[in-house]
Design a protein around this motif. Sequence first.
Motif, PDB file in Angstrom:
ATOM      1  N   TRP A  42     -17.630 -29.146  -9.129  1.00 42.21           N
ATOM      2  CA  TRP A  42     -17.425 -30.043  -7.997  1.00 42.21           C
ATOM      3  C   TRP A  42     -16.992 -31.417  -8.483  1.00 42.21           C
ATOM      4  N   THR A  43     -16.536 -32.232  -7.541  1.00 42.16           N
ATOM      5  CA  THR A  43     -16.288 -33.640  -7.786  1.00 42.16           C
ATOM      6  C   THR A  43     -16.668 -34.376  -6.513  1.00 42.16           C
ATOM      7  N   PHE A  44     -17.296 -35.534  -6.630  1.00 40.56           N
ATOM      8  CA  PHE A  44     -17.981 -36.080  -5.452  1.00 40.56           C
ATOM      9  C   PHE A  44     -17.053 -36.696  -4.419  1.00 40.56           C
ATOM     10  N   CYS A  45     -15.755 -36.817  -4.701  1.00 43.91           N
ATOM     11  CA  CYS A  45     -14.822 -37.284  -3.678  1.00 43.91           C
ATOM     12  C   CYS A  45     -14.469 -36.188  -2.684  1.00 43.91           C
ATOM     13  N   CYS A  46     -14.661 -34.950  -3.051  1.00 48.96           N
ATOM     14  CA  CYS A  46     -14.049 -33.796  -2.385  1.00 48.96           C
ATOM     15  C   CYS A  46     -14.922 -33.300  -1.230  1.00 48.96           C
ATOM     16  N   ILE A  47     -14.394 -33.349  -0.008  1.00 47.91           N
ATOM     17  CA  ILE A  47     -15.174 -32.941   1.160  1.00 47.91           C
ATOM     18  C   ILE A  47     -15.524 -31.459   1.094  1.00 47.91           C
ATOM     19  N   ASN A  48     -14.628 -30.638   0.531  1.00 39.31           N
ATOM     20  CA  ASN A  48     -14.938 -29.210   0.406  1.00 39.31           C
ATOM     21  C   ASN A  48     -16.101 -28.990  -0.549  1.00 39.31           C
ATOM     22  N   CYS A  49     -16.173 -29.801  -1.610  1.00 37.73           N
ATOM     23  CA  CYS A  49     -17.308 -29.720  -2.536  1.00 37.73           C
ATOM     24  C   CYS A  49     -18.600 -30.118  -1.840  1.00 37.73           C
ATOM     25  N   LEU A  50     -18.534 -31.128  -0.969  1.00 37.84           N
ATOM     26  CA  LEU A  50     -19.731 -31.540  -0.234  1.00 37.84           C
ATOM     27  C   LEU A  50     -20.150 -30.453   0.747  1.00 37.84           C
ATOM     28  N   HIS A  51     -19.166 -29.768   1.338  1.00 39.07           N
ATOM     29  CA  HIS A  51     -19.504 -28.625   2.198  1.00 39.07           C
ATOM     30  C   HIS A  51     -20.285 -27.574   1.418  1.00 39.07           C
ATOM     31  N   VAL A  52     -19.840 -27.301   0.191  1.00 41.33           N
ATOM     32  CA  VAL A  52     -20.517 -26.289  -0.618  1.00 41.33           C
ATOM     33  C   VAL A  52     -21.947 -26.708  -0.944  1.00 41.33           C
ATOM     34  N   ALA A 113     -11.522 -22.897 -14.324  1.00 43.24           N
ATOM     35  CA  ALA A 113     -11.509 -23.427 -12.964  1.00 43.24           C
ATOM     36  C   ALA A 113     -10.153 -24.077 -12.693  1.00 43.24           C
ATOM     37  N   ARG A 114      -9.632 -23.891 -11.503  1.00 41.40           N
ATOM     38  CA  ARG A 114      -8.343 -24.476 -11.136  1.00 41.40           C
ATOM     39  C   ARG A 114      -8.412 -25.292  -9.865  1.00 41.40           C
ATOM     40  N   ALA A 115      -9.523 -25.222  -9.140  1.00 41.67           N
ATOM     41  CA  ALA A 115      -9.611 -25.900  -7.848  1.00 41.67           C
ATOM     42  C   ALA A 115     -11.027 -26.412  -7.646  1.00 41.67           C
ATOM     43  N   TRP A 116     -11.122 -27.500  -6.870  1.00 45.24           N
ATOM     44  CA  TRP A 116     -12.424 -27.993  -6.411  1.00 45.24           C
ATOM     45  C   TRP A 116     -12.625 -27.498  -4.986  1.00 45.24           C
ATOM     46  N   PRO A 117     -13.752 -26.886  -4.664  1.00 44.74           N
ATOM     47  CA  PRO A 117     -14.811 -26.435  -5.567  1.00 44.74           C
ATOM     48  C   PRO A 117     -14.530 -25.023  -6.103  1.00 44.74           C
ATOM     49  N   THR A 118     -15.204 -24.685  -7.193  1.00 43.83           N
ATOM     50  CA  THR A 118     -15.185 -23.327  -7.744  1.00 43.83           C
ATOM     51  C   THR A 118     -16.622 -22.925  -8.063  1.00 43.83           C
ATOM     52  N   LEU A 119     -16.987 -21.706  -7.711  1.00 41.91           N
ATOM     53  CA  LEU A 119     -18.323 -21.180  -7.991  1.00 41.91           C
ATOM     54  C   LEU A 119     -18.211 -20.034  -8.991  1.00 41.91           C
ATOM     55  N   ALA A 133     -13.255 -19.448  -5.626  1.00 43.79           N
ATOM     56  CA  ALA A 133     -12.702 -20.769  -5.370  1.00 43.79           C
ATOM     57  C   ALA A 133     -12.856 -21.115  -3.896  1.00 43.79           C
ATOM     58  N   GLY A 134     -13.012 -22.407  -3.605  1.00 48.74           N
ATOM     59  CA  GLY A 134     -13.083 -22.860  -2.222  1.00 48.74           C
ATOM     60  C   GLY A 134     -14.485 -22.804  -1.651  1.00 48.74           C
ATOM     61  N   GLU A 135     -14.561 -23.032  -0.349  1.00 45.43           N
ATOM     62  CA  GLU A 135     -15.854 -23.049   0.344  1.00 45.43           C
ATOM     63  C   GLU A 135     -16.012 -21.802   1.196  1.00 45.43           C
ATOM     64  N   GLY A 136     -17.170 -21.706   1.875  1.00 37.77           N
ATOM     65  CA  GLY A 136     -17.400 -20.599   2.790  1.00 37.77           C
ATOM     66  C   GLY A 136     -17.942 -19.341   2.153  1.00 37.77           C
ATOM     67  N   HIS A 137     -18.558 -19.453   0.964  1.00 37.18           N
ATOM     68  CA  HIS A 137     -19.032 -18.270   0.247  1.00 37.18           C
ATOM     69  C   HIS A 137     -20.550 -18.087   0.346  1.00 37.18           C
ATOM     70  N   LYS A 138     -21.168 -18.771   1.275  1.00 43.34           N
ATOM     71  CA  LYS A 138     -22.628 -18.713   1.376  1.00 43.34           C
ATOM     72  C   LYS A 138     -23.134 -17.280   1.515  1.00 43.34           C
ATOM     73  N   ASN A 139     -22.510 -16.485   2.397  1.00 45.82           N
ATOM     74  CA  ASN A 139     -22.975 -15.118   2.609  1.00 45.82           C
ATOM     75  C   ASN A 139     -22.753 -14.269   1.361  1.00 45.82           C
ATOM     76  N   VAL A 257     -22.287 -34.463   8.449  1.00 46.94           N
ATOM     77  CA  VAL A 257     -22.742 -33.185   7.895  1.00 46.94           C
ATOM     78  C   VAL A 257     -23.226 -32.245   8.991  1.00 46.94           C
ATOM     79  N   ASN A 258     -23.577 -32.788  10.145  1.00 49.75           N
ATOM     80  CA  ASN A 258     -23.910 -31.925  11.286  1.00 49.75           C
ATOM     81  C   ASN A 258     -22.676 -31.404  12.001  1.00 49.75           C
ATOM     82  N   HIS A 259     -21.490 -31.949  11.701  1.00 47.02           N
ATOM     83  CA  HIS A 259     -20.231 -31.524  12.332  1.00 47.02           C
ATOM     84  C   HIS A 259     -20.271 -31.745  13.845  1.00 47.02           C
TER      85      HIS A 259
END
Length: 637
Positions: A42-52, A113-119, A133-139, A257-259
């Motif tokens: 992650w990197t702390f500027c990245c909104i997708n990283c904060l989502h993760v 790793a090639r993208a923020w975020p990567t798990l 790579a990316g967000e939305g991998h919680k499940n 963060v509550n959207h």
Amino acid sequence: MTSPRLPKVRASELVGRGWLNTGGKDLALADLRGKIVLLDFWTFCCINCLHVLDELREVEEQHRDVLVVVGVHSPKFVHEADPVALAAAVDRYEVHHPVLDDPELVTWSAYSARAWPTLVVVDPEGYIVAHMAGEGHKNNVAVLVRELVAEHEAKGTLHRGDGPYVPPPVTSSTLRFPAKVIRLPDGNLLVADAGHHALTELAPDGETFVRRIGAGERGLVDGAPDVARFSEPNGLCLVPEAQRDLVGGDVLVADTVNHVIRAVRLADGHVRTVAGTGEQYMVGGNDNVTDTGAGDRTGARYDGDPTGVRLSSPWDVVWSQDLGVFVVAMAGNHTLWALDLVAGRARRLAGTMNEGLVDGPGAGAWFAQTSGLAVGGDGRVWLADSEVSALRWVQAGDGDVTVGTAVGAGLFDFGHRDGPADQALLQHPLGVAVLPDGSVAVADTYNGAVRRWAPAPDGPGEVTTLARDLAEPSGLLVDVREDGGIDLLVVESAAHRLTRVQLPARLAGQILDAGAHRTQRPVTDVGAGGVRLDVVFTPAVGQKYDDRFGPSTRLQVSSTPPELLLAGAGDDVPLVRDLVLNPEVTEGVLHVTAQAASCDADPSIEFPACHLNQQDWGVPVRVVDGGPDVLTLPLHG
């Protein structure tokens, strides 16, 4: 159905400058043997990283005795490589796991790793079993953790017990990572107190505490000020007086963060939700989206009841008299939205949800993490577009808005350079304010500065520096003194305070050039001439390709500079593209956006859930004779 696994490959050692949240101890992979390890690049500027970070909180807490999340911080901006800034970000975003400081991207490179975020998931025996790579991998992560627990408990290779996380000391202050500030009708100040998950009212001096609105704990709860909960609120906007009774509040809050968007009644501090459902709008989600193939599943035509639409990290909100709506900076999907609470309507105003810097009609414009907003006397809405380090504007037009850029070069170019606006550089700005003479002040967050763009009769205008040595300024408030001078109230987020900067009535600024920067990431060698781009899509657990309504995939490719690509640029369906690279352009960046639609694979489900999986990459490349002729990028459901 079991989750897809990678061939067994030993995980690389974790190498960096140091560790946070470990009580001063350095960690090695051997220390984590017996645990499931989830590496979050992650990197702390990245909104997708904060989502993760937010996606993982529940999984992390639920499996804390068997799962160790390790944040690998791999910075994009120069400021993010500052260890003090990283420590503040870990505190700000309530990161409750060890964090490896990797400023030279050593571990990033070791794990490809090639993208923020990567798990990356490592099993208890030290083998890599998943790379996402990316967000939305919680499940997916939750399913994989359960499978690994069962497998390794049976083998005797799972060790339960406490992990290596050591919480940092708790500090207290009136404000904690404040984001924005507005002046209330009675002269007091209202601050979006993001770190306290609340709103804090201060006296006009900017220091004396008056009251707190919000219980001070992360959550989404409406009600009285001591009951209501926020989650990292950022933007604030006074509701026009004529609408306050209809809206049911005096102030709107972008509750990031509550959207959601909240309305606050100042008389008693009551809070209620007026837009958003509390669930994040994921690109391709199945809420009110026309399902006609991957190219049409962006939700861009959404138009309906504000309380029924999912938002994505609303960062700021302003009232536009010209447009007759509240404009919302939707940082999470790189768009601007129009919110009409009287008519009960929310709609996309501008942006395609692609990340980048493209001007023109709003329907085709590209933004990158839309952040601070302000409205000028001419009705123009000014925007701090943070990930492209840009000052941009939006103006009402004939049937559509028009988007333009005053300062900014693109996703990978930033710095601190004053002078002609078409050559000036910012670094991840988060706030803007319009000054009395029509010029625009910018909270240039990662440069620790306040900058000023002034228009010119001919040409792009000029950028100067008004103030320096500020701690992550993120919001600005303009007060005009009786003598005509200007007080600029600066929200110094990382210093937990408001700072008053006095400006003369005749505005001027210092011309500075602290250098230009480009995002430094490992460069991928590719061969001169033909290169095959192969985006490999792996549907999520229980999902399959969804081609019921047309093509299920889409691939967009462009380059910086444009001359890098002799062939292969553009928008098409297949996730494989033959590129021809210009041997005379030795270095550049390939910009790749891939989409793939998927749906539930179980035929017994009458109404299968459908999803659009999207990932954006900016891949720095170097063209060399004899280099690889295939570039593979993973897209996971």
